[in-house]
Design a protein around this motif. Structure first.
Motif, short mmCIF file in Angstrom:
data_model
loop_
_atom_site.label_atom_id
_atom_site.label_comp_id
_atom_site.label_asym_id
_atom_site.label_seq_id
_atom_site.Cartn_x
_atom_site.Cartn_y
_atom_site.Cartn_z
N THR A 11 8.82 1.42 6.00
CA THR A 11 7.13 1.24 5.92
C THR A 11 6.79 2.03 4.59
N SER A 12 7.32 3.08 4.68
CA SER A 12 7.04 3.84 3.26
C SER A 12 7.76 3.32 2.36
N ARG A 13 8.69 2.72 2.46
CA ARG A 13 9.26 2.03 1.04
C ARG A 13 8.38 0.90 0.59
N ARG A 77 -8.69 0.51 1.33
CA ARG A 77 -8.20 1.50 2.53
C ARG A 77 -6.66 1.48 2.60
N GLY A 78 -6.07 0.72 2.42
CA GLY A 78 -4.54 0.71 2.21
C GLY A 78 -4.09 1.53 1.15
N LEU A 79 -4.86 1.37 -0.06
CA LEU A 79 -4.49 2.26 -1.21
C LEU A 79 -4.48 3.57 -1.17
N GLU A 80 -5.62 3.90 -0.10
CA GLU A 80 -5.97 5.42 0.05
C GLU A 80 -4.88 5.70 1.37
N MET A 81 -4.73 5.02 2.22
CA MET A 81 -3.79 5.50 3.07
C MET A 81 -2.27 5.79 2.42
N ALA A 82 -2.00 4.87 1.46
CA ALA A 82 -0.80 5.00 0.83
C ALA A 82 -0.69 6.27 -0.06
N LYS B 556 3.62 8.30 14.66
CA LYS B 556 2.61 7.20 13.91
C LYS B 556 2.27 7.88 12.68
N LEU B 557 1.99 7.21 11.67
CA LEU B 557 1.41 7.70 10.38
C LEU B 557 -0.10 7.65 10.52
N ALA B 558 -0.76 8.97 10.17
CA ALA B 558 -2.19 9.01 10.18
C ALA B 558 -2.81 8.36 8.80
N GLY B 559 -3.60 7.24 8.91
CA GLY B 559 -4.26 6.52 7.90
C GLY B 559 -5.49 7.36 7.39
#
Lengths: 105, 559
Positions: A11-13, A77-82, B556-559
């Motif tokens: 997922t990180s990749r 949100r995805g960008l923020e989380m990544a 789990k990853l925290a978002g």
């Protein structure tokens, strides 16, 4: 609200790959080559990211007679989380950066 | 396979899987299908197709538990960030139906009995005497209150644990008191003194009890055999329980007691009386514990067969010098004593080991007698004894065949017993899993837990596995126990050796310590092979569960 996502190296990749060009739409096969992940691993991650609202998808028509292709891009949100995840573990990101891109799935 | 076929197969794999995938996964399937056109090599396309099919099948499988998300994607094909959907109603109904059906089995008495006995037998591994002692004090009190002679006799023989009788004097005193009261109420029960003496031959009251037994049953060899056991116990105590070889045959009291036993008119170890007592108590309904009833028959003592063997050898060996000295009549008398006791023992013996001993004694006596008669020139007598020996050999062979059949039957009984016990264990574990899942959902209802969708999915899984496991284990337990319920029924109804055999087979299930499994299964490589196969299947199942259930529990990853 806290949204949890499975913390796996794969997922990180994928997230790292999206962060390379955050505004661009990406094809599944291209992601597969760039991350070195096979379809059986990549798509469950994309499905999960999409379900949690981290990824937006769209269809793009191609040549007549061939099916439209699915495109993916991180949401805000995805960008923020990544980005947050990248800050949490820079060593991990560094390690992930060493993964050769462009491998055949 | 050529290049086109590989691409065709990859396409077909995803296309076929799409038919079974849930609505919300179909766009993803189409997406993978579209990308297939851009995969460079045919082998890579095949791998892509196989991976895509796996993804779709996984989605289909998990949707069974999660419920469909059909409306959760917009016109663009983008999935709406979703809340976890509730468990599909049909799955919940199926799980509830499994639990209700499983609970319905508890209405069947034999199912309750199977479960109780299985739990007792698990407990017996750690506390060997426990299953046979439960409730006896209450039973003794009830017997005394009701002046029930049979129940008094039954409890007198059971109240002190077998093997620790000697060290439990309060229980021994109570046992004697109950036995005396039983005999006072019904003198036909005097035989119970034989059991009490045999359990503890060096007790001070033993000789008195033997005297009473002899008065009640004159002519029986058993009181004298018990007297010899008392003398043996006394000698053993004098030698710090290390009797030197030949000590017994040098003791005049032991020789006198054994001589009297070998001259007795009959042999009766009260096997049938003991069986009838257990059956009467069972029919009266006073004792319903099948384990206690079956054990009451099987744990009862028989005379010391070693003593019988030692004395017969003594007689044969003492006859040989007489024969050498030419005192043929005296030698013949020695041999006849052995053969004669074998005959009367064979007539009165009920248990298999007693019958086997009787056959061996007859053979031991007839062989020197035949040579003696030949030596005397009595050819007709020698021939007759030869026929007798042939007849004994044939009987021994039949006995061995029957014993082999019995062992095979017992192996089957033990196999099924293992299955019953595993079913009971499975039922308990399934119920535990279901309870854990239930506690989680109750806490969810009370909003005490804030957990992720994956954790919810895990507990749905646990609930479904628990419910299905309960039903499966209950069905197995009920149907596999049925033969044992029939055995127990036969044990109460039948007479003699048939009832004894039923009790024996029943105990093979109910009391694992009863059967020497190593001896029973030695050399049977097939048994171990199937144990291996079953173990490997169990490991594979655990591995699959770990992959699908435990893996999602990673941090789990925290978002």
């Amino acid at each position: 609200m806290t949204i949890r996502l499975r913390r796996s190296p794969q997922t990180s990749r994928v997230l790292e790959q999206f962060l390379e060009a955050p505004l661009e739409w990406r094809y599944g096969y291209d992601l597969s080559r760039e991350t070195g992940l096979k379809s059986g691993t990549l798509y469950p991650i994309l499905i999960r990211l999409s379900r949690r609202g981290f990824l937006e998808t769209s269809w793009k028509a191609t040549e007549p007679g061939t099916p439209p292709r699915h495109l993916y891009r991180l949401t805000a949100r995805g960008l923020e989380m990544a980005k947050a995840q990248r800050q949490i573990n820079p060593a991990r990101r560094q390690a992930l950066g060493a993964v050769p891109a462009g491998g055949e799935p | 396979m050529d290049r086109n076929r590989r691409r065709w197969l990859a396409h077909w794999l995803i296309h076929f899987s799409l038919r079974f995938s849930p609505v919300e996964a179909r766009d993803w399937g189409r997406a993978m299908l579209a990308e297939l056109e851009f995969v460079k090599t045919s082998w890579a396309a095949l791998a892509w197709g196989a991976g895509g099919a796996t993804v779709l099948w996984r989605q289909a499988f998990f949707s069974l538990f999660r419920g469909s998300r059909g409306a959760a994607h917009g016109p663009s094909g983008a999935f709406i960030p979703a809340k976890e959907m509730p468990m599909r109603k049909s799955v919940f109904i199926a799980a509830a139906a499994c639990v209700i059906a499983s609970l319905a089995f508890f209405l069947a008495p034999s199912f309750n009995q199977a479960l109780r006995l299985s739990l007792q037998s698990w407990g017996a591994i750690f506390r060997p005497n426990a299953p046979f002692q439960s409730g006896l004090s209450g039973l003794a009190a009830r017997a005394e209150k009701q002046h029930d002679a049979n129940l008094l006799a039954f409890t007198a023989l059971r109240i002190a644990p077998y093997g620790s009788f000697r060290n439990t004097s309060p229980l021994r005193a109570k046992s004697l008191r109950l036995a005396d009261e039983a005999v006072r109420l019904d003198p036909r029960l005097t035989w119970i003194y034989a059991d009490i003496v045999a359990r503890n031959p060096d007790a001070p009251e033993s000789k008195d009890l033997i005297k009473r037994l002899r008065q009640w049953d004159p002519g029986n060899a058993l009181p004298d055999l018990l007297l010899a056991e008392c003398q043996e116990a006394l000698l053993a105590r004098q030698h710090s329980y290390r009797l030197p070889p030949g000590a017994l045959v040098q003791d005049s009291k032991w020789l006198a007691a054994m001589g009297a036993a070998f001259s007795a008119k009959k042999y009766d170890s009260y096997f049938n009386q003991r069986l009838a007592l257990a059956q009467d108590v069972a029919r009266s309904g006073e004792v319903s514990d099948p384990l206690l009833l079956a054990w009451a028959v099987l744990s009862s003592p028989i005379p010391d067969l070693e003593n019988i063997n030692d004395y017969s050898l003594y007689l044969i060996e003492s006859g040989q010098p007489l024969e050498a000295e030419g005192k043929l009549k005296a030698a013949s008398q020695q041999y006849w004593q052995v053969a004669r006791f074998g005959q009367i023992m064979r007539l009165g013996a009920e248990s298999e080991i007693e019958r086997w001993t009787a056959l061996a004694l007859q053979k031991k006596g007839y062989e020197p007698l035949r040579s003696l008669e030949s030596r005397k020139g009595n050819t007709s007598e020698a021939s007759l004894l030869g026929y007798q020996l042939q007849s004994l050999a044939r009987e021994s062979q039949d006995f061995a065949t029957h014993d082999s059949e019995r062992v095979n039957w017992l192996r089957t009984a033990v196999w099924i017993a293992d299955y019953i016990q595993l079913s009971a264990l499975g039922l308990l574990l399934s119920a535990l899993v279901l309870v854990i899942s239930g506690v989680y959902w109750l806490a969810q209802l009370g909003r005490r837990l804030d957990t992720t969708g994956r954790l919810k999915l895990l507990f749905i899984w646990l609930g479904v596995i628990g419910a299905a496991g309960m039903l499966l284990s209950s069905v197995e337990l009920y149907f596999t126990y049925r033969p044992y319920a029939a055995m127990l029924n036969q044990f109460v109804k039948l007479k003699g050796a048939a009832a004894y055999f039923s009790a024996n087979a029943f105990l093979a299930f109910a009391y694992p310590g009863m059967v020497d499994r190593n001896a029973l299964f030695s050399g049977l490589w097939k048994v171990y092979f199937w144990y291996g196969v079953i173990s490997l299947c169990a490991i594979a199942l655990v591995a699959i569960l770990a992959r699908h259930v435990i893996k999602p529990l990673r941090p789990k990853l925290a978002g």
